[in-house]
Design a protein around this motif. Sequence first.
Motif, PDB file in Angstrom:
ATOM      1  N   VAL A 255      -5.477  -7.138  -2.386  1.00 25.32           N
ATOM      2  CA  VAL A 255      -4.624  -6.910  -3.557  1.00 25.32           C
ATOM      3  C   VAL A 255      -3.181  -7.183  -3.167  1.00 25.32           C
ATOM      4  O   VAL A 255      -2.813  -7.022  -1.998  1.00 25.32           O
ATOM      5  CB  VAL A 255      -4.771  -5.463  -4.085  1.00 25.32           C
ATOM      6  CG1 VAL A 255      -6.015  -5.307  -4.919  1.00 25.32           C
ATOM      7  CG2 VAL A 255      -4.778  -4.438  -2.954  1.00 25.32           C
ATOM      8  N   GLN A 256      -2.389  -7.599  -4.125  1.00 27.92           N
ATOM      9  CA  GLN A 256      -0.976  -7.897  -3.864  1.00 27.92           C
ATOM     10  C   GLN A 256      -0.125  -6.673  -4.201  1.00 27.92           C
ATOM     11  O   GLN A 256      -0.482  -5.898  -5.081  1.00 27.92           O
ATOM     12  CB  GLN A 256      -0.508  -9.068  -4.737  1.00 27.92           C
ATOM     13  CG  GLN A 256      -1.273 -10.357  -4.500  1.00 27.92           C
ATOM     14  CD  GLN A 256      -1.156 -10.825  -3.055  1.00 27.92           C
ATOM     15  OE1 GLN A 256      -0.108 -10.752  -2.463  1.00 27.92           O
ATOM     16  NE2 GLN A 256      -2.269 -11.278  -2.497  1.00 27.92           N
ATOM     17  N   GLU A 257       0.999  -6.573  -3.504  1.00 24.81           N
ATOM     18  CA  GLU A 257       1.927  -5.497  -3.853  1.00 24.81           C
ATOM     19  C   GLU A 257       2.426  -5.730  -5.272  1.00 24.81           C
ATOM     20  O   GLU A 257       2.692  -6.878  -5.649  1.00 24.81           O
ATOM     21  CB  GLU A 257       3.145  -5.481  -2.918  1.00 24.81           C
ATOM     22  CG  GLU A 257       2.862  -4.970  -1.526  1.00 24.81           C
ATOM     23  CD  GLU A 257       2.129  -5.988  -0.654  1.00 24.81           C
ATOM     24  OE1 GLU A 257       2.171  -7.194  -0.998  1.00 24.81           O
ATOM     25  OE2 GLU A 257       1.504  -5.586   0.324  1.00 24.81           O
ATOM     26  N   SER A 258       2.528  -4.651  -6.019  1.00 25.81           N
ATOM     27  CA  SER A 258       3.040  -4.787  -7.376  1.00 25.81           C
ATOM     28  C   SER A 258       4.553  -5.031  -7.321  1.00 25.81           C
ATOM     29  O   SER A 258       5.242  -4.497  -6.452  1.00 25.81           O
ATOM     30  CB  SER A 258       2.747  -3.503  -8.133  1.00 25.81           C
ATOM     31  OG  SER A 258       3.607  -3.364  -9.214  1.00 25.81           O
ATOM     32  N   ALA A 259       5.053  -5.848  -8.260  1.00 24.64           N
ATOM     33  CA  ALA A 259       6.491  -6.142  -8.268  1.00 24.64           C
ATOM     34  C   ALA A 259       7.265  -5.089  -9.057  1.00 24.64           C
ATOM     35  O   ALA A 259       8.494  -5.124  -9.108  1.00 24.64           O
ATOM     36  CB  ALA A 259       6.710  -7.514  -8.875  1.00 24.64           C
TER      37      ALA A 259
ATOM     38  N   ALA B 221      -7.053  -4.230   6.542  1.00 22.52           N
ATOM     39  CA  ALA B 221      -8.454  -3.794   6.638  1.00 22.52           C
ATOM     40  C   ALA B 221      -9.388  -5.003   6.740  1.00 22.52           C
ATOM     41  O   ALA B 221     -10.300  -5.040   7.575  1.00 22.52           O
ATOM     42  CB  ALA B 221      -8.814  -2.962   5.406  1.00 22.52           C
ATOM     43  N   ILE B 222      -9.142  -6.002   5.913  1.00 21.60           N
ATOM     44  CA  ILE B 222     -10.027  -7.172   5.903  1.00 21.60           C
ATOM     45  C   ILE B 222      -9.872  -7.967   7.205  1.00 21.60           C
ATOM     46  O   ILE B 222     -10.856  -8.424   7.796  1.00 21.60           O
ATOM     47  CB  ILE B 222      -9.742  -8.032   4.652  1.00 21.60           C
ATOM     48  CG1 ILE B 222     -10.252  -7.262   3.429  1.00 21.60           C
ATOM     49  CG2 ILE B 222     -10.391  -9.389   4.737  1.00 21.60           C
ATOM     50  CD1 ILE B 222     -10.114  -7.980   2.124  1.00 21.60           C
TER      51      ILE B 222
ATOM     52  N   ASN C 243      -2.052   0.314  -5.872  1.00 15.63           N
ATOM     53  CA  ASN C 243      -3.246  -0.185  -5.167  1.00 15.63           C
ATOM     54  C   ASN C 243      -3.112   0.029  -3.656  1.00 15.63           C
ATOM     55  O   ASN C 243      -2.082   0.471  -3.170  1.00 15.63           O
ATOM     56  CB  ASN C 243      -3.549  -1.640  -5.546  1.00 15.63           C
ATOM     57  CG  ASN C 243      -2.504  -2.622  -5.048  1.00 15.63           C
ATOM     58  OD1 ASN C 243      -1.862  -2.393  -4.041  1.00 15.63           O
ATOM     59  ND2 ASN C 243      -2.334  -3.701  -5.762  1.00 15.63           N
ATOM     60  N   CYS C 244      -4.191  -0.313  -2.940  1.00 16.24           N
ATOM     61  CA  CYS C 244      -4.229  -0.022  -1.503  1.00 16.24           C
ATOM     62  C   CYS C 244      -3.214  -0.863  -0.735  1.00 16.24           C
ATOM     63  O   CYS C 244      -3.192  -2.079  -0.841  1.00 16.24           O
ATOM     64  CB  CYS C 244      -5.631  -0.295  -0.967  1.00 16.24           C
ATOM     65  SG  CYS C 244      -5.728  -0.087   0.812  1.00 16.24           S
ATOM     66  N   ILE C 245      -2.423  -0.176   0.071  1.00 10.62           N
ATOM     67  CA  ILE C 245      -1.381  -0.861   0.831  1.00 10.62           C
ATOM     68  C   ILE C 245      -1.967  -1.559   2.064  1.00 10.62           C
ATOM     69  O   ILE C 245      -1.334  -2.420   2.663  1.00 10.62           O
ATOM     70  CB  ILE C 245      -0.309   0.187   1.226  1.00 10.62           C
ATOM     71  CG1 ILE C 245       0.996  -0.476   1.597  1.00 10.62           C
ATOM     72  CG2 ILE C 245      -0.784   1.085   2.336  1.00 10.62           C
ATOM     73  CD1 ILE C 245       2.143   0.511   1.661  1.00 10.62           C
TER      74      ILE C 245
ATOM     75  N   GLY D 213      -8.579  -0.919  -5.474  1.00 12.27           N
ATOM     76  CA  GLY D 213      -7.835  -0.416  -6.629  1.00 12.27           C
ATOM     77  C   GLY D 213      -7.060  -1.533  -7.295  1.00 12.27           C
ATOM     78  O   GLY D 213      -7.236  -2.719  -6.982  1.00 12.27           O
ATOM     79  N   LEU D 214      -6.193  -1.154  -8.227  1.00 14.84           N
ATOM     80  CA  LEU D 214      -5.443  -2.146  -9.001  1.00 14.84           C
ATOM     81  C   LEU D 214      -4.069  -1.604  -9.348  1.00 14.84           C
ATOM     82  O   LEU D 214      -3.877  -0.398  -9.409  1.00 14.84           O
ATOM     83  CB  LEU D 214      -6.183  -2.423 -10.329  1.00 14.84           C
ATOM     84  CG  LEU D 214      -7.483  -3.204 -10.250  1.00 14.84           C
ATOM     85  CD1 LEU D 214      -8.210  -3.097 -11.577  1.00 14.84           C
ATOM     86  CD2 LEU D 214      -7.232  -4.660  -9.897  1.00 14.84           C
ATOM     87  N   GLY D 215      -3.136  -2.503  -9.615  1.00 13.72           N
ATOM     88  CA  GLY D 215      -1.841  -2.092 -10.163  1.00 13.72           C
ATOM     89  C   GLY D 215      -0.889  -1.534  -9.114  1.00 13.72           C
ATOM     90  O   GLY D 215      -1.112  -1.661  -7.907  1.00 13.72           O
ATOM     91  N   PRO D 216       0.185  -0.892  -9.590  1.00  9.47           N
ATOM     92  CA  PRO D 216       1.261  -0.458  -8.702  1.00  9.47           C
ATOM     93  C   PRO D 216       0.836   0.522  -7.603  1.00  9.47           C
ATOM     94  O   PRO D 216       1.525   0.663  -6.619  1.00  9.47           O
ATOM     95  CB  PRO D 216       2.267   0.229  -9.632  1.00  9.47           C
ATOM     96  CG  PRO D 216       1.890  -0.172 -10.994  1.00  9.47           C
ATOM     97  CD  PRO D 216       0.455  -0.580 -10.995  1.00  9.47           C
TER      98      PRO D 216
END
Length: 324
Positions: free
Chosen positions: A91-95, A273-274, A266-268, A261-264
């Motif tokens: 997941v990407q960091e939310s802006a 981990a991957i 989400n997993c940091i 997870g999703l959105g602001p």
Amino acid sequence: MGKKTTTFTFLSNMKFLMYSIAPEFCKAINLQLFSSDIYHFFNKLIKDTIQARETHGTVRPDMIHLLLEARKGKKVVDSPTEVIDTGFATVQESAIHTNSTKPIQEITDMDIAAQAMIFFFAGFDSVSVLMSFMGYELVLNPDIQKRLQEEIDDTLKQCNGKLTYEALLKMKYMDMVISETLRKWPAGIITDRVCSKSFTIEPANPGDDSVCLNPGDIILIPISAIQRDPEYFSNPDTFDPERFNDENKENIKPYTYMPFGLGPRNCIGSRFAILEAKTIFFSMLSKFNFAAIDKTQIPLKLSKKSFNLAGENGIWVGLEPRSK
Ligand code: HEM
């Protein structure tokens, strides 16, 4: 300490449940999730580390350094152009907060210790769950294991025997197997949100009631159940990495696959981990086959005692040296 922090008793399960459904009440009665020696361990570790760094002027490119910089008012934001494709599930960091004009709040040593503890807690058992279940699925699915080993052998040849970061991230089948493990066995089986604006969910079918959400309501999002719903993933109990091949992954309905997870919020740690799991599986599968042993439980029964995904008797797989 890792085992102690992530091993759950009936009482700690109940405390977590209480915090999910009534967080304000739990805070008001000062309900402690962990025992005091765990809090003491992390507090002392971080305080000593901060003191040693400040005394000797040591700089390490890690999270403590980032938080110490933030404490001085410096904000460090990654440039997205530096980031290569790190895997389908990441997941990407939310802006949302990047351009926030809110003043930076004071960060105490205790805040830094709390962050270190949550990183440790959130990143310790979750990656272990991913790797245990992936190993188990490879035992049950020897064809998938063989194909993954072929990709590993090819990659090693292309890198002249020395794996690089870029080569690891280019491995498509490895990414498909990891993505499917995270679908079938997401370590974070559930997440939650607090409603901030009134909202009505209209009935999905005639005769159903609408659901009215009010600010402050807590919403539980059952990640695992959604990812095993046959409406979104056909034959959901079958371990099938092809769901994540180039063609099929485009057809996954948004918000039905969310192992991190999703959105602001989400997993940091998704990329870390991957990367960790890919590196370890690359190394192990290049030298060993994963095989069933007497203790391997087939079919697997899940533990009812654990807060996290776990086998009733643990997850056991054997390693046999590969003959090349
Ligand atoms: C396979 C491994 C992992 C899985 C499946 C996983 C899954 C999750 C999920 C589902 C959430 C909730 C996200 C949301 O509600 O939208 C979460 C949050 C979080 N994870 Fe992970 N995680 C993993 C590894 C890690 C690692 C390695 C770290 C740290 C190094 C980490 C740190 C965190 C933190 C700090 C949060 C809370 C974020 C917040 O509340 O803003 N996780 N993780």
